[in-house]
Design a protein around this motif. Sequence first.
Motif, PDB file in Angstrom:
ATOM      1  N   THR A  31      61.995  53.375  21.354  1.00  0.00           N
ATOM      2  CA  THR A  31      60.872  52.567  21.820  1.00  0.00           C
ATOM      3  C   THR A  31      61.431  51.240  22.308  1.00  0.00           C
ATOM      4  O   THR A  31      62.242  50.611  21.615  1.00  0.00           O
ATOM      5  N   HIS A  91      56.955  50.701  24.727  1.00  0.00           N
ATOM      6  CA  HIS A  91      56.959  51.978  25.440  1.00  0.00           C
ATOM      7  C   HIS A  91      57.932  52.953  24.774  1.00  0.00           C
ATOM      8  O   HIS A  91      59.064  52.576  24.452  1.00  0.00           O
ATOM      9  N   THR A 117      60.499  55.207  25.423  1.00  0.00           N
ATOM     10  CA  THR A 117      61.299  55.322  26.632  1.00  0.00           C
ATOM     11  C   THR A 117      61.536  56.769  27.046  1.00  0.00           C
ATOM     12  O   THR A 117      61.593  57.072  28.239  1.00  0.00           O
ATOM     13  N   THR A 135      57.738  61.211  23.174  1.00  0.00           N
ATOM     14  CA  THR A 135      56.643  60.458  22.575  1.00  0.00           C
ATOM     15  C   THR A 135      55.857  61.211  21.511  1.00  0.00           C
ATOM     16  O   THR A 135      55.854  60.813  20.355  1.00  0.00           O
ATOM     17  N   GLN A 140      60.423  59.193  34.667  1.00  0.00           N
ATOM     18  CA  GLN A 140      59.406  58.519  33.876  1.00  0.00           C
ATOM     19  C   GLN A 140      59.035  57.194  34.529  1.00  0.00           C
ATOM     20  O   GLN A 140      59.889  56.491  35.065  1.00  0.00           O
ATOM     21  N   HIS A 167      56.763  53.788  33.407  1.00  0.00           N
ATOM     22  CA  HIS A 167      56.081  53.103  32.311  1.00  0.00           C
ATOM     23  C   HIS A 167      55.340  51.898  32.873  1.00  0.00           C
ATOM     24  O   HIS A 167      55.926  51.073  33.580  1.00  0.00           O
ATOM     25  N   TRP A 213      52.339  56.017  29.787  1.00  0.00           N
ATOM     26  CA  TRP A 213      53.619  56.735  29.758  1.00  0.00           C
ATOM     27  C   TRP A 213      53.476  57.885  30.741  1.00  0.00           C
ATOM     28  O   TRP A 213      52.675  58.800  30.524  1.00  0.00           O
TER      29      TRP A 213
END
Length: 531
Positions: free
Chosen positions: A49, A59, A61, A64, A328, A330, A398
């Motif tokens: 995180t 977040h 990273t 999750t 990804q 964020h 996310w």
Amino acid sequence: MNRSSNQKFDAIVVGSGINSLVCAAMLSRSGRRVKVLERESRLGGCIRTDELTLPGFHHDTLSTAHPLFVVGPAYAALGKALHAAGLEYCNTDLPTGVVLPDGRHLALRTSRSDNVTAFNALHEGDGMAYAAGLERLAAQSPLVFGLLGSELWKLSTLRTVAKSAWQLGPSAFTSFVGTSLTPARAWLGDTFGSDLTAALLAPWVLHCGLGPDAPLSGLMLEVIAMTLEGVGIPMVKGGNANTVKAFERIIAEAGGSLETSADVVRVLVQGSTACGVALADGRTLYAEHVICNVTPTQLYGRLTADTPLPRVVKDQAAAWRYGKGNMQIHLALSEAPQWHAPEMSKVGYVHLTGGVDALSRAINEAERGLLPAEPTICIAQPTVLDPTRAPEGRQILWIQLPECPRHPTGDAAGTLQVSASDGWTPALREAYADRIVEMIGKHIPNLQASILGRAVLAPPDLEKLNMNLVGGDPYGGDCSLDQSFLWRPMRATRNHTTPIKHLWHIGASTHPGPGLGGTSGFHVATALGAT
């Protein structure tokens, strides 16, 4: 300078991902002297995180949610201790949802009766067909979950299969096995009359490293639906890194030790038995068992490069295939997303997709090196479950794109300039992220105006964070049938053993495959006598 340790451990664990932590915790709590060595500057592997965007916005990273973990044997063994060490979950009764390009939407609930009612309302009979499918799965759960979660080269697993075959009879047993190989496209088409219901479940094949046309993907959708109904979409309060902190506590309290910035470069072998490891800083550490949470190419190419091994093992390791890359995005937001579909504001995981055909097309484009024109967009909303992840009144998103080329050669939409020789440049990464944010904004009209900060991780960025994510593949290798079950990690090895005695192989590249389950670490710890 070559510095040796006089202390000999019962087990050295290379890497600190979920399987490593499970294995180390179980062994330590069974009285073993355990040392965990992590190459990076922090523990956790794909569990971390970070304040990626702005201070106060936490977040996850990489990974999750924990549905796979809480239904697995590792959680059954360690869950009570982890919660005592500070692990806490947040959840919702709306684990997942889907929004189609035309705005139609649907959510899956943790209530079977509610799901049956909702599906029947879309197309008469869909709800009953869905329930019947999950009831058939439940009836065969010892066999299905035994194969998905057990050591396959083991007498107890053979007995489970033989018992099921005896109870069902040869014809019914072989019919069930054949049906289990049905691709998701066929299963969804045969089960549901509504394209919306099919689209709700279809994207979850991507989280298994599969596509809707892959054998076994239909069964995996049933397994996922049952799991989400049963446990929701648990996320760790305060961020996934708190999972690592809880594991650290129970390992340390049991006498184990964990070290970061400890790059193992070689497994030490005496005769045909592993006896320790050599580190990049010149140290050598010794142990009765060495447990490596790495890919096959690392284990048999980097860590045992100088060890004589059967040619077939070296060849199969070199031929190990990696899957699609991942991206990804964020986002830190000034306010809650105002979905056109208000129900989605309470959902843990939302997929934006055009359905089964759109999935197949995007997968095909990514596998051919193209940026998909209409990718599947997975949006997790951690602050819906856990407001502590952001300052008061703020939120985070996310966003995951599971259909990305590892090495882009073109753009299927024809709007972005892609150079095959340059690959994922920072400019291409941000331009593709712009496209994705714009696509999401069609369903969340206040999105663009509410963005306070953004962080984008393209496939090379993921690999820099964790060398197991080769080319940004988060699944430890392609999950096609020929690289799964008895053939994962390789046809020349069995379970989590290797040709080198006392050298064990765990992680996403081994059975039962990727995900935050910790099952391979559980199996090796059990094989070494941990309870």
